[in-house]
Design a protein around this motif. Structure first.
Motif, mmCIF file in Angstrom:
data_model
loop_
_atom_site.group_PDB
_atom_site.id
_atom_site.type_symbol
_atom_site.label_atom_id
_atom_site.label_comp_id
_atom_site.label_asym_id
_atom_site.label_seq_id
_atom_site.Cartn_x
_atom_site.Cartn_y
_atom_site.Cartn_z
ATOM 1 N N VAL A 92 0.845 -1.201 0.000
ATOM 2 C CA VAL A 92 0.000 0.000 0.000
ATOM 3 C C VAL A 92 0.881 1.253 0.000
ATOM 4 O O VAL A 92 1.822 1.360 0.793
ATOM 5 C CB VAL A 92 -0.906 0.017 1.255
ATOM 6 N N TYR A 93 0.527 2.183 -0.875
ATOM 7 C CA TYR A 93 1.252 3.456 -0.984
ATOM 8 C C TYR A 93 0.277 4.625 -0.852
ATOM 9 O O TYR A 93 -0.868 4.534 -1.305
ATOM 10 C CB TYR A 93 1.916 3.587 -2.367
ATOM 11 N N THR A 94 0.760 5.732 -0.261
ATOM 12 C CA THR A 94 0.061 7.001 -0.410
ATOM 13 C C THR A 94 0.851 7.838 -1.406
ATOM 14 O O THR A 94 2.086 7.697 -1.516
ATOM 15 C CB THR A 94 -0.078 7.758 0.927
ATOM 16 N N ALA A 95 0.143 8.690 -2.126
ATOM 17 C CA ALA A 95 0.782 9.534 -3.151
ATOM 18 C C ALA A 95 0.385 10.983 -2.875
ATOM 19 O O ALA A 95 -0.798 11.314 -2.837
ATOM 20 C CB ALA A 95 0.307 9.097 -4.531
ATOM 21 N N ARG A 96 1.394 11.837 -2.640
ATOM 22 C CA ARG A 96 1.142 13.273 -2.403
ATOM 23 C C ARG A 96 2.024 14.068 -3.344
ATOM 24 O O ARG A 96 2.836 13.523 -4.051
ATOM 25 C CB ARG A 96 1.468 13.652 -0.954
ATOM 26 N N ASP A 97 1.835 15.396 -3.298
ATOM 27 C CA ASP A 97 2.606 16.255 -4.186
ATOM 28 C C ASP A 97 2.376 15.782 -5.634
ATOM 29 O O ASP A 97 3.291 15.330 -6.314
ATOM 30 C CB ASP A 97 4.093 16.188 -3.784
ATOM 31 N N LEU A 98 1.139 15.869 -6.049
ATOM 32 C CA LEU A 98 0.691 15.255 -7.303
ATOM 33 C C LEU A 98 0.866 16.196 -8.485
ATOM 34 O O LEU A 98 0.634 17.401 -8.364
ATOM 35 C CB LEU A 98 -0.783 14.859 -7.165
ATOM 36 N N VAL A 99 1.259 15.628 -9.606
ATOM 37 C CA VAL A 99 1.491 16.400 -10.820
ATOM 38 C C VAL A 99 0.623 15.805 -11.917
ATOM 39 O O VAL A 99 0.498 14.588 -12.029
ATOM 40 C CB VAL A 99 2.983 16.304 -11.240
ATOM 41 N N GLY A 100 0.037 16.688 -12.741
ATOM 42 C CA GLY A 100 -0.776 16.218 -13.875
ATOM 43 C C GLY A 100 -2.258 16.370 -13.581
ATOM 44 O O GLY A 100 -2.650 16.848 -12.513
ATOM 45 N N SER A 101 -3.060 15.952 -14.544
ATOM 46 C CA SER A 101 -4.514 16.062 -14.396
ATOM 47 C C SER A 101 -5.102 14.677 -14.222
ATOM 48 O O SER A 101 -4.630 13.712 -14.825
ATOM 49 C CB SER A 101 -5.135 16.661 -15.660
ATOM 50 N N VAL A 102 -6.155 14.608 -13.424
ATOM 51 C CA VAL A 102 -6.838 13.335 -13.224
ATOM 52 C C VAL A 102 -7.607 12.995 -14.499
ATOM 53 O O VAL A 102 -8.366 13.820 -15.012
ATOM 54 C CB VAL A 102 -7.820 13.434 -12.033
ATOM 55 N N VAL A 103 -7.369 11.786 -15.021
ATOM 56 C CA VAL A 103 -8.119 11.347 -16.207
ATOM 57 C C VAL A 103 -8.722 9.967 -15.957
ATOM 58 O O VAL A 103 -8.134 9.131 -15.267
ATOM 59 C CB VAL A 103 -7.229 11.277 -17.481
ATOM 60 N N GLU A 104 -9.881 9.755 -16.536
ATOM 61 C CA GLU A 104 -10.496 8.432 -16.461
ATOM 62 C C GLU A 104 -9.739 7.495 -17.402
ATOM 63 O O GLU A 104 -9.352 7.890 -18.498
ATOM 64 C CB GLU A 104 -11.978 8.529 -16.862
ATOM 65 N N SER A 105 -9.516 6.261 -16.951
ATOM 66 C CA SER A 105 -8.827 5.271 -17.790
ATOM 67 C C SER A 105 -9.813 4.163 -18.153
ATOM 68 O O SER A 105 -10.953 4.163 -17.691
ATOM 69 C CB SER A 105 -7.646 4.692 -17.014
ATOM 70 N N ASP A 106 -9.333 3.183 -18.949
ATOM 71 C CA ASP A 106 -10.179 2.026 -19.288
ATOM 72 C C ASP A 106 -10.568 1.261 -18.035
ATOM 73 O O ASP A 106 -11.561 0.563 -17.999
ATOM 74 C CB ASP A 106 -9.405 1.031 -20.165
ATOM 75 N N GLU A 107 -9.705 1.380 -17.002
ATOM 76 C CA GLU A 107 -9.872 0.543 -15.821
ATOM 77 C C GLU A 107 -10.597 1.234 -14.672
ATOM 78 O O GLU A 107 -11.289 0.589 -13.890
ATOM 79 C CB GLU A 107 -8.477 0.095 -15.353
ATOM 80 N N MET A 108 -10.431 2.564 -14.543
ATOM 81 C CA MET A 108 -10.908 3.263 -13.351
ATOM 82 C C MET A 108 -11.583 4.589 -13.691
ATOM 83 O O MET A 108 -11.072 5.352 -14.517
ATOM 84 C CB MET A 108 -9.707 3.599 -12.455
ATOM 85 N N ALA A 109 -12.695 4.877 -13.005
ATOM 86 C CA ALA A 109 -13.329 6.200 -13.069
ATOM 87 C C ALA A 109 -13.016 6.915 -11.755
ATOM 88 O O ALA A 109 -13.546 6.542 -10.707
ATOM 89 C CB ALA A 109 -14.833 6.049 -13.243
ATOM 90 N N PRO A 110 -12.104 7.910 -11.757
ATOM 91 C CA PRO A 110 -11.637 8.513 -10.512
ATOM 92 C C PRO A 110 -12.573 9.598 -9.967
ATOM 93 O O PRO A 110 -13.215 10.302 -10.739
ATOM 94 C CB PRO A 110 -10.300 9.168 -10.906
ATOM 95 N N GLN A 111 -12.587 9.723 -8.662
ATOM 96 C CA GLN A 111 -13.362 10.773 -7.987
ATOM 97 C C GLN A 111 -12.738 11.080 -6.630
ATOM 98 O O GLN A 111 -12.326 10.155 -5.924
ATOM 99 C CB GLN A 111 -14.806 10.285 -7.790
ATOM 100 N N TRP A 112 -12.666 12.401 -6.287
ATOM 101 C CA TRP A 112 -12.142 12.789 -4.971
ATOM 102 C C TRP A 112 -13.219 12.637 -3.901
ATOM 103 O O TRP A 112 -14.384 12.969 -4.140
ATOM 104 C CB TRP A 112 -11.688 14.251 -4.996
ATOM 105 N N PHE A 113 -12.807 12.182 -2.722
ATOM 106 C CA PHE A 113 -13.708 12.070 -1.570
ATOM 107 C C PHE A 113 -13.035 12.720 -0.364
ATOM 108 O O PHE A 113 -11.826 12.513 -0.157
ATOM 109 C CB PHE A 113 -13.958 10.600 -1.197
#
Ligand SMILES: Nc1nc2c([nH]c(=O)n2[C@H]2C[C@H](O)[C@@H](COP(=O)(O)OP(=O)(O)OP(=O)(O)O)O2)c(=O)[nH]1
Length: 173
Positions: A92-113
């Motif tokens: 398990v990883y956490t990811a901070r200091d994020l670069v780029g734009s969130v995009v939907e992929s074939d595998e996942m539809a992303p959403q912030w909570f």
């Protein structure tokens, strides 16, 4: 005749996080295919041959939601002992200091909570047992025993960085 179970399949799962305290938000993806379809989870997948776990985490994050993390942190490991299929070990990883734009992929539809409104009813059944530990910033080792229908046993141990690092080279429960 006794059959030997194959070694656990190795996976990573990555949780992009922004902010802190009551403003902390987590990016989850609604899985669109394969194992866990229809459930919210972090981003991740199988360790590929010749790849390190850190490489795998960076690659899966980019492939599944378009983000790059300048601060990718290994925070825990899940040992899943399963009666109905191969065992899984998930780093398990956490990811901070994020670069780029969130995009939907074939595998996942992303959403912030926000972390006080996580969709536990639509997640893997054990998520509510260990996500709070991860989101508190603790380092942990979690063990789960599953039958086809249930998680029949679990425990979550808080560990130090040295123990967690040791498990990267000897990933056994
Ligand atoms: N919390 C939780 N996560 C799980 C469980 N099972 C399971 O595979 N995961 C995680 C580990 C991985 O991050 C992800 C599954 O990865 P995947 O099958 O999509 O692997 P992949 O991306 O390599 O797959 P693909 O491209 O070959 O379709 O879900 C589970 O029971 N609980």
């Amino acid at each position: 005749m006794t059959t030997t179970k194959p070694p656990p399949r190795l996976y990573t799962v990555i949780f992009p996080i922004e902010g802190s305290g009551s403003g902390q938000r987590v990016l989850l993806g609604l899985k669109k295919r394969g194992m866990g379809k229809g459930l919210w989870n972090g981003f991740g997948g199988k360790l590929e041959p010749g790849e390190t776990l850190d490489d795998c985490a960076h690659r899966e994050l980019q492939e599944e939601c378009g983000l790059e993390a300048k601060d990718l942190c290994y925070v825990g490991v899940l040992f899943m002992i399963c009666s109905h299929h191969d065992d899984l070990t998930i780093f398990v990883y956490t990811a901070r200091d994020l670069v780029g734009s969130v995009v939907e992929s074939d595998e996942m539809a992303p959403q912030w909570f926000t972390t006080d409104k996580l969709p536990y009813d639509g997640c893997h059944r054990e998520a509510r047992l260990w996500w709070p530990t991860m989101l508190n910033g603790s380092l942990f080792v979690a063990r789960f025993v599953f039958t086809q229908d249930d998680c029949i046993q679990h425990n979550i141990e808080h560990v130090d960085r040295a123990r967690l690092t040791q498990l990267l080279s000897q990933p056994g429960p």
